[in-house]
Design an enzyme around this catalytic site. Structure first.
Site, short mmCIF file in Angstrom:
data_model
loop_
_atom_site.label_atom_id
_atom_site.label_comp_id
_atom_site.label_asym_id
_atom_site.label_seq_id
_atom_site.Cartn_x
_atom_site.Cartn_y
_atom_site.Cartn_z
N LYS A 9 0.84 -1.25 -0.09
CA LYS A 9 0.10 0.01 0.00
C LYS A 9 0.81 1.13 -0.07
O LYS A 9 0.29 2.38 -0.45
CB LYS A 9 -0.90 0.13 1.28
CG LYS A 9 -1.87 -0.98 1.55
CD LYS A 9 -2.89 -1.29 0.53
CE LYS A 9 -4.21 -2.23 0.90
NZ LYS A 9 -3.77 -3.61 0.93
C1 LIG Z 1 -4.35 -4.85 0.57
C2 LIG Z 1 -3.73 -6.00 0.72
C3 LIG Z 1 -4.00 -7.35 -0.26
C4 LIG Z 1 -5.13 -7.10 -1.30
O1 LIG Z 1 -4.85 -6.22 -2.12
P1 LIG Z 1 -5.87 -5.54 -3.12
O2 LIG Z 1 -5.58 -4.30 -3.88
O3 LIG Z 1 -7.37 -4.73 -1.94
O4 LIG Z 1 -6.69 -6.62 -3.80
C5 LIG Z 1 -3.17 -8.27 -0.46
N1 LIG Z 1 -2.17 -8.46 0.44
C6 LIG Z 1 -1.83 -7.42 1.47
C7 LIG Z 1 -0.75 -7.90 2.43
C8 LIG Z 1 -2.57 -6.47 1.41
O5 LIG Z 1 -2.11 -5.34 2.48
#
Ligand SMILES: *Cc1c(COP(=O)(O)O)cnc(C)c1O
Length: 490
Positions: free
Chosen positions: A111
């Site tokens: 993120k």
């Molecule tokens: C947010 C997240 C996901 C999922 O990603 P999306 O973009 O919501 O599909 C997978 N793994 C981790 C560690 C995350 O923080």
């Protein structure tokens, strides 16, 4: 660039508006009117500087942001302070797979790629005399990354809503200890879907809007429904691809597959947009945990959220309503989308047309149970000396199942989305490492594996708790009014 809502009614004339608005007033998500092909020069491919890729790719979509300013923002967002490895990511070859490590940012989750840059976009976009209130629901990792991204930013407030019992203890501690004068992390009794849907309602709530209008505050979102988050995520697929070209693992132009652990469908949609913009990707392996609504969807053409919700050891994927899937369906079947979304809202389910289903052939859904993820963690550590987190493990299992069922020798690029140190209890269980609590297990994993603990996760338990509000989801709107109202006065 012009933007249009996936549901067709809301149209905007600039990237700035789409980024600040976050979600369309008809309830849809903003999409650029078109996706142009990316034109990467040989020079850029030779130099392999992440920021060059970011500049070319982001400016292809956000073509109305001044190029020079965009470059300054990119340099700040993907700096040495924000990412602990050169060029923000690393691609590791493990068991003939290429693992794209996206967790070397400030909060040890992928993120950080979007949330290191989104605050700058929002600052650029906002009117001088207006303030911005960022509202965000999190299944664990978005929250901390957003809080870090927006902390102490002028004229902005950020409120993150997390499910109190739905995030890992480390994820929770990361948020509870958040410093900053404009940051709020609020626990919601409920799960991520409930938090996300309460927030979507808040965005379109007339009373709240009027209240904020009086206070000169505009609402925006740091969730992946915001196009400003999605676009920066396209960059790393291009970068990782050319990293493999540069290392002679693939030829320039060679078709590869991509595998992504998926929750809200943002990350894998970014991979698909990379394909739309010219990157040669064949299949998309959509990995889910036991909340396998997407696996069923891609296998049957039926999206059915009417099912039990499970808390798993990959909490950031504990989602039953994958919001960004709407964007994919919009690209594939725009004239059918409204009826699907209407049916989802009213019945919790929809069935796509045969034609739409055919157009989604390149998406392959697989899922893994908790114990299968732990088995993978153990196997990869023992056999390949590679330790991964639970989300990445779910994805590795999906890839193994895909390869069992498909005779496909295209190389696979797999997104690794978090540091395993964020989920110590699960890693401890997989590797038989114990400890008195999560923090102690972190230390013990570190002693045994010698893999450094990311700076931001060190001594987390010794930091002061600064955020401790917990509310029922019915009070979300009230809480927002309270926080943003108070803030206006000082
Ligand atoms: C947010 C997240 C996901 C999922 O990603 P999306 O973009 O919501 O599909 C997978 N793994 C981790 C560690 C995350 O923080």
């Amino acid at each position: 660039m012009k933007y249009i809502s996936t549901r067709g009614k809301d149209k905007l004339s600039s990237s700035f508006e789409a980024i600040v608005k976050g979600i369309a007033s008809d309830g849809g998500l903003f999409m650029p009117e078109k996706f142009n092909k990316v034109n990467l020069s040989q020079d850029i491919k030779d130099r392999m500087d992440y920021r060059d890729f970011a500049e070319v790719i982001i400016s292809t979509i956000f073509d109305d942001i001044d190029k020079k300013i965009l470059r300054e923002i990119i340099d700040k967002a993907y700096s040495k302070e924000n990412f602990s490895v050169d060029n923000a990511l690393k691609v590791e070859e493990v068991n003939s797979l290429y693992i794209m490590e996206l967790f070397h940012g400030r909060t040890s989750a992928f993120k950080d790629f979007a949330l290191s840059i989104l605050p700058y976009f929002i600052l650029l976009a906002k009117d001088k005399d207006k303030k911005i209130g960022i509202l965000t629901a999190t299944s664990g990792d978005t929250g901390k990354a957003a809080l870090e991204g927006f902390k102490n930013l002028k004229d902005t407030f950020i409120i993150v809503f997390y499910p109190t019992d739905g995030v890992s203890p480390i994820q929770k501690y990361q948020m509870l200890t958040q410093e900053g004068t404009n940051v709020y992390a609020i626990g919601i009794k409920g799960n991520f879907d409930q938090a996300q849907s309460a927030l979507k309602d808040a965005f379109n709530d007339k009373e709240l809007r009027d209240f904020l209008e009086l206070k000169n505050i505009l609402l925006s979102s740091a969730n992946s429904i915001n196009i400003g988050r999605l676009v920066p995520q396209i960059v790393y697929y291009f970068y990782a691809y050319y990293d493999l070209v540069k290392k002679s693992k693939i030829k320039d132009g060679e078709e590869i597959n991509v595998a992504v652990p998926t929750g809200n469908f943002g990350n894998i949609l970014a991979a698909y947009l990379a394909k739309v913009m010219g990157l040669n990707i064949g299949n998309f392996i959509v990995a889910s945990n036991k909340n396998n609504v997407l696996t069923d969807f891609f296998n049957s053409g039926i999206y059915n959220a009417n099912r039990e919700f499970y808390k798993t050891n990959s909490p950031s994927m504990d989602i039953l309503i994958s919001s960004n899937l709407e964007r994919l369906l919009y690209l594939k079947a725009p004239e059918e989308l409204n009826s699907y979304m209407e049916s989802l809202k009213n019945n919790g389910t929809y069935k796509i047309s045969d034609e739409c289903r055919k157009s989604l052939k390149e998406f392959k859904g697989y899922y893994a149970e908790d114990d299968e993820a732990l088995e993978i963690i153990k196997k990869y550590y023992k056999n390949f000396d590679y330790l991964c987190d639970t989300h990445t493990a779910v994805c590795l299992k999906a890839v193994e199942d895909y390869l069992k069922e498909n005779d496909d020798n295209r190389k696979i690029l797999l997104a690794s989305t978090a540091s395993f140190y964020k989920f110590p209890a699960s890693i401890g269980k997989a590797l038989n490492i114990s400890g008195s609590d999560d923090f102690n297990i972190i230390e013990n994993i570190n002693k045994i594996t010698n893999i450094p603990i990311p700076e931001n996760l060190k001594n987390l338990d010794k930091k002061e708790i600064l955020q401790n509000i917990v509310i029922d989801k019915e009070y979300i709107k009230k809480e927002i009014m309270k926080i943003l109202g108070d803030n206006d006065e000082n």
